[in-house]
Design a protein around this motif. Structure first.
Motif, PDB file in Angstrom:
ATOM      1  N   GLY A   1       0.810  -1.221   0.000  1.00 21.59           N
ATOM      2  CA  GLY A   1       0.000   0.000   0.000  1.00 21.59           C
ATOM      3  C   GLY A   1       0.840   1.267   0.000  1.00 21.59           C
ATOM      4  O   GLY A   1       0.590   2.203  -0.766  1.00 21.59           O
ATOM      5  N   GLY A   2       1.843   1.307   0.870  1.00 20.43           N
ATOM      6  CA  GLY A   2       2.704   2.488   0.932  1.00 20.43           C
ATOM      7  C   GLY A   2       3.534   2.657  -0.326  1.00 20.43           C
ATOM      8  O   GLY A   2       3.693   3.766  -0.838  1.00 20.43           O
ATOM      9  N   GLY A   3       4.073   1.553  -0.833  1.00 20.96           N
ATOM     10  CA  GLY A   3       4.852   1.627  -2.072  1.00 20.96           C
ATOM     11  C   GLY A   3       4.014   2.101  -3.245  1.00 20.96           C
ATOM     12  O   GLY A   3       4.443   2.938  -4.039  1.00 20.96           O
TER      13      GLY A   3
ATOM     14  N   VAL B   1       9.078  -0.094  -2.486  1.00 10.90           N
ATOM     15  CA  VAL B   1       8.128  -0.959  -1.784  1.00 10.90           C
ATOM     16  C   VAL B   1       8.765  -1.504  -0.512  1.00 10.90           C
ATOM     17  O   VAL B   1       8.146  -1.533   0.554  1.00 10.90           O
ATOM     18  N   PHE B   2      10.017  -1.907  -0.597  1.00 16.03           N
ATOM     19  CA  PHE B   2      10.746  -2.404   0.567  1.00 16.03           C
ATOM     20  C   PHE B   2      10.833  -1.337   1.656  1.00 16.03           C
ATOM     21  O   PHE B   2      10.525  -1.594   2.823  1.00 16.03           O
ATOM     22  N   ALA B   3      11.230  -0.134   1.287  1.00 12.68           N
ATOM     23  CA  ALA B   3      11.392   0.942   2.264  1.00 12.68           C
ATOM     24  C   ALA B   3      10.064   1.322   2.921  1.00 12.68           C
ATOM     25  O   ALA B   3      10.027   1.653   4.104  1.00 12.68           O
ATOM     26  N   CYS B   4       8.984   1.275   2.176  1.00 12.08           N
ATOM     27  CA  CYS B   4       7.681   1.631   2.734  1.00 12.08           C
ATOM     28  C   CYS B   4       7.183   0.587   3.718  1.00 12.08           C
ATOM     29  O   CYS B   4       6.379   0.896   4.598  1.00 12.08           O
ATOM     30  N   GLY B   5       7.628  -0.641   3.618  1.00 10.34           N
ATOM     31  CA  GLY B   5       7.159  -1.688   4.514  1.00 10.34           C
ATOM     32  C   GLY B   5       7.863  -1.724   5.853  1.00 10.34           C
ATOM     33  O   GLY B   5       7.328  -2.253   6.823  1.00 10.34           O
ATOM     34  N   LEU B   6       9.053  -1.150   5.931  1.00  6.23           N
ATOM     35  CA  LEU B   6       9.833  -1.247   7.168  1.00  6.23           C
ATOM     36  C   LEU B   6       9.140  -0.634   8.390  1.00  6.23           C
ATOM     37  O   LEU B   6       9.141  -1.247   9.451  1.00  6.23           O
ATOM     38  N   PRO B   7       8.531   0.542   8.291  1.00  6.71           N
ATOM     39  CA  PRO B   7       7.885   1.089   9.495  1.00  6.71           C
ATOM     40  C   PRO B   7       6.513   0.476   9.793  1.00  6.71           C
ATOM     41  O   PRO B   7       5.945   0.758  10.847  1.00  6.71           O
ATOM     42  N   GLY B   8       5.986  -0.358   8.923  1.00  7.79           N
ATOM     43  CA  GLY B   8       4.640  -0.903   9.100  1.00  7.79           C
ATOM     44  C   GLY B   8       4.436  -1.641  10.400  1.00  7.79           C
ATOM     45  O   GLY B   8       3.498  -1.372  11.146  1.00  7.79           O
TER      46      GLY B   8
ATOM     47  N   ALA C   1       1.340   3.951  -3.055  1.00  9.87           N
ATOM     48  CA  ALA C   1       1.010   5.366  -2.840  1.00  9.87           C
ATOM     49  C   ALA C   1       2.180   6.266  -3.231  1.00  9.87           C
ATOM     50  O   ALA C   1       1.983   7.312  -3.868  1.00  9.87           O
ATOM     51  N   VAL C   2       3.391   5.873  -2.875  1.00  8.36           N
ATOM     52  CA  VAL C   2       4.572   6.672  -3.232  1.00  8.36           C
ATOM     53  C   VAL C   2       4.762   6.690  -4.747  1.00  8.36           C
ATOM     54  O   VAL C   2       5.006   7.746  -5.340  1.00  8.36           O
ATOM     55  N   ILE C   3       4.634   5.542  -5.376  1.00 13.01           N
ATOM     56  CA  ILE C   3       4.798   5.458  -6.835  1.00 13.01           C
ATOM     57  C   ILE C   3       3.732   6.293  -7.533  1.00 13.01           C
ATOM     58  O   ILE C   3       4.026   7.034  -8.480  1.00 13.01           O
ATOM     59  N   GLN C   4       2.494   6.230  -7.067  1.00 18.72           N
ATOM     60  CA  GLN C   4       1.407   7.016  -7.646  1.00 18.72           C
ATOM     61  C   GLN C   4       1.622   8.509  -7.411  1.00 18.72           C
ATOM     62  O   GLN C   4       1.448   9.319  -8.316  1.00 18.72           O
ATOM     63  N   HIS C   5       1.999   8.875  -6.183  1.00 18.58           N
ATOM     64  CA  HIS C   5       2.170  10.287  -5.844  1.00 18.58           C
ATOM     65  C   HIS C   5       3.240  10.959  -6.704  1.00 18.58           C
ATOM     66  O   HIS C   5       3.066  12.092  -7.145  1.00 18.58           O
ATOM     67  N   TYR C   6       4.334  10.267  -6.915  1.00 16.13           N
ATOM     68  CA  TYR C   6       5.439  10.845  -7.687  1.00 16.13           C
ATOM     69  C   TYR C   6       5.390  10.495  -9.175  1.00 16.13           C
ATOM     70  O   TYR C   6       6.303  10.851  -9.919  1.00 16.13           O
ATOM     71  N   GLY C   7       4.358   9.790  -9.620  1.00 13.64           N
ATOM     72  CA  GLY C   7       4.200   9.468 -11.043  1.00 13.64           C
ATOM     73  C   GLY C   7       5.315   8.585 -11.586  1.00 13.64           C
ATOM     74  O   GLY C   7       5.821   8.831 -12.675  1.00 13.64           O
TER      75      GLY C   7
END
Length: 126
Positions: free
Chosen positions: A61-63, A89-96, A65-71
């Motif tokens: 989900g976070g990955g 995607v990896f970086a977005c999952g670490l704080p989950g 969102a980041v990919i969508q936000h920055y196009g």
């Protein structure tokens, strides 16, 4: 014994079947879950399941969102771009898992309190 080329062709066909970007998201989410599980060892099987699910959901989900936000969707057209997406995607999952674990610990400490007490305490903190 099978030929290496036929094995590689089967691997490429499998990769196309699941979709390159989806495969990168799955790999990134899985790696993030492994890192988090090694860094913060689960105390019980229940916590292990919660940690795995929250890390994978935060990764995907976070990955996304980041990919969508920055196009950055066009990155999925090249193998190097897929590797970059995997890193996001990896970086977005670490704080989950950390966020979910903190939330559950907060709730467990206030298990006997009613909603008004919890809201009052949250307002004081904020």
């Amino acid at each position: 014994m099978s030929e290496p080329i036929s094995g590689a062709a089967a691997g490429a066909a499998g990769w196309k079947l699941i979709g390159g970007a989806a495969g990168a998201a799955g790999i990134g989410a899985g790696l993030a879950a492994i890192v988090v599980m090694c860094a913060m060892t689960p105390r019980s099987p229940r916590e292990w399941a919660i940690g795995l699910i929250s890390t994978v959901v935060a990764s995907v989900g976070g990955g996304a969102a980041v990919i969508q936000h920055y196009g950055l969707q066009h990155w999925g057209q090249t193998p190097i771009g897929l590797v970059g997406m995997l890193g996001l995607v990896f970086a977005c999952g670490l704080p989950g898992w950390a966020l979910v674990r903190w939330l559950f610990n907060y709730i467990a400490k206030r298990q006997g309190a009613d909603l008004a007490e919890v809201v009052r305490e949250a307002r004081e903190v904020l």
